[in-house]
Write an enzyme that holds these catalytic residues in place. Sequence first.
Site, mmCIF file in Angstrom:
data_model
loop_
_atom_site.group_PDB
_atom_site.id
_atom_site.type_symbol
_atom_site.label_atom_id
_atom_site.label_comp_id
_atom_site.label_asym_id
_atom_site.label_seq_id
_atom_site.Cartn_x
_atom_site.Cartn_y
_atom_site.Cartn_z
ATOM 1 N N ASN A 209 0.856 -1.199 0.000
ATOM 2 C CA ASN A 209 0.000 0.000 0.000
ATOM 3 C C ASN A 209 0.888 1.245 0.000
ATOM 4 O OD1 ASN A 209 0.610 0.752 2.841
ATOM 5 N ND2 ASN A 209 -0.345 -1.228 3.226
ATOM 6 N N ASP A 278 -4.687 -6.551 4.980
ATOM 7 C CA ASP A 278 -5.742 -7.396 5.552
ATOM 8 C C ASP A 278 -5.770 -8.765 4.873
ATOM 9 O OD1 ASP A 278 -6.705 -5.598 7.424
ATOM 10 O OD2 ASP A 278 -7.881 -4.529 5.911
HETATM 11 N N1 CTP Z 1 -4.331 -3.566 11.917
HETATM 12 C C1 CTP Z 1 -3.580 -4.643 12.391
HETATM 13 N N2 CTP Z 1 -3.549 -5.799 11.701
HETATM 14 C C2 CTP Z 1 -4.244 -5.944 10.548
HETATM 15 C C3 CTP Z 1 -5.008 -4.847 10.060
HETATM 16 C C4 CTP Z 1 -5.023 -3.686 10.766
HETATM 17 O O1 CTP Z 1 -2.959 -4.514 13.447
HETATM 18 N N3 CTP Z 1 -4.183 -7.100 9.894
HETATM 19 C C5 CTP Z 1 -4.338 -2.323 12.703
HETATM 20 C C6 CTP Z 1 -3.746 -1.137 11.945
HETATM 21 O O2 CTP Z 1 -2.362 -0.995 12.234
HETATM 22 C C7 CTP Z 1 -4.552 0.045 12.471
HETATM 23 C C8 CTP Z 1 -5.887 -0.569 12.848
HETATM 24 O O3 CTP Z 1 -5.678 -1.978 12.936
HETATM 25 O O4 CTP Z 1 -3.994 0.585 13.651
HETATM 26 C C9 CTP Z 1 -6.999 -0.287 11.891
HETATM 27 O O5 CTP Z 1 -6.624 -0.686 10.588
HETATM 28 P P1 CTP Z 1 -7.609 -0.528 9.389
HETATM 29 O O6 CTP Z 1 -6.960 -1.108 8.163
HETATM 30 O O7 CTP Z 1 -8.111 0.883 9.318
HETATM 31 O O8 CTP Z 1 -8.844 -1.372 9.860
HETATM 32 P P2 CTP Z 1 -9.219 -2.845 9.683
HETATM 33 O O9 CTP Z 1 -9.351 -3.442 11.016
HETATM 34 O O10 CTP Z 1 -8.311 -3.507 8.727
HETATM 35 O O11 CTP Z 1 -10.704 -2.714 9.085
HETATM 36 P P3 CTP Z 1 -11.223 -2.315 7.580
HETATM 37 O O12 CTP Z 1 -10.388 -3.113 6.642
HETATM 38 O O13 CTP Z 1 -12.629 -2.701 7.608
HETATM 39 O O14 CTP Z 1 -11.036 -0.846 7.451
#
Ligand code: CTP
Length: 408
Positions: A209, A278
């Site tokens: 990303n 993710d």
């Molecule tokens: N995060 C994490 N591990 C993952 C994904 C996210 O620790 N596999 C942490 C990121 O570092 C951030 C927080 O979770 O501090 C939120 O990440 P974000 O990508 O905004 O949210 P998600 O939980 O991935 O939800 P969505 O994809 O629905 O936005």
Amino acid sequence: MLKGKTVILGVTGSIAAYKAANLASLLMKQHAKVQVIMTGNAVNFINPITFEELTGQKCLTDTFDRNFEFKVEHIALAKAADLAIVAPATANVLAKLAHGIADDMLTTTLLACTCPKLAAPAMNTRMYENPVTQDNIKQLKHYGYTVIEPAMGRLACGDIGRGKFPDEKIILDYILREVALPKDMAGKKVLITAGPTQEDIDPVRYITNHSSGKMGYALAKMAMLRGAEVTLVSGPTALTPPPFVIVVPISSARELFEAVTSRSQKQDIIIKAAAVADYRPAEVSAEKVHKKDGELSLELERTEDTLQYLGQHKKPGQLLCGFAMETSDMEERAKAKLQKKNLDLIVGNNVKVAGAGFGTDTNVVTLITKTDCSRLEIMSKEEVAMAILDKLSLILKADRTSAFAGGE
Ligand code: CTP
């Protein structure tokens, strides 16, 4: 970062004395008031006028010079100083300082200083490694001096070894760590994640990303300057990590999970600024995937959600801070993540807002806790980092107060 601070820069008779002019200039750029004191030998290597031009202050060399604004100069100067550094420091001045010898303006002033004191030795390797010099350095450390280790390299005499004056920027880092910010996070262990992750598809390709790591690196720098013991778990970035932090490099979400969870129980605060994938390819091809006619589909599987795991295994008193980078409904989504991941603070931002998001030096964030929501103006990432750390310090204080009230 040194606005309002007075720094005494002691320059002694080493061939590296001319490099102290660069240091004086760096200190001026940080808005310090710089008072240079030179030894008699130092003036043989560089003219005091150089320092006077750079600092706008009279350069002192003589204890009995009456043409000067301070009363009983060495005492007045010592009282006014927020920090004193001898750079370069010769073997001779180290010996004098280690034994309380005060026979010129520099050594008398340093003997009267109660502020943090630093020395950056620079000399021939044999002189540096001589047990007498090493004992003097030990003694100085015992008296509270921070002694910056000289660099390795080719010395003026042609020898190769330790004894070179370190890069002036490194010396500035030591000075900033000492006095730039109040040490309200001293004794706290803070783990910060930063940057993107990379999820391999095959040996030549990966999914990633746009994260630059700037926000996480700014947090690490500010927490370090506030006295915290900082571990920075970082995905691949083009940035130089801040000094005095433990850096743990990772590439994938799985590596990040392992690096963070193996250290999490020791941390007082964990801030997850990394942009973690993710999903990752369900299978990583051992060979390069060659193109064929038609479409190609990649099967993706979920990665570990590190923050979710940390929220489920939070130790008492530990603070967890997450980030929510969104493109719509930022506050609602951020609040839901705060709740779902059991966080104490979430930093929400909308990447579509000008000045927010990846790669920029600024950010526009909203700080959301269980009880309040503060929308901040556009500011530099370092200012945002300070605001986040202020908020976490407040939550820590409030937790301590309520624990104390509960105990009563
Ligand atoms: N995060 C994490 N591990 C993952 C994904 C996210 O620790 N596999 C942490 C990121 O570092 C951030 C927080 O979770 O501090 C939120 O990440 P974000 O990508 O905004 O949210 P998600 O939980 O991935 O939800 P969505 O994809 O629905 O936005």
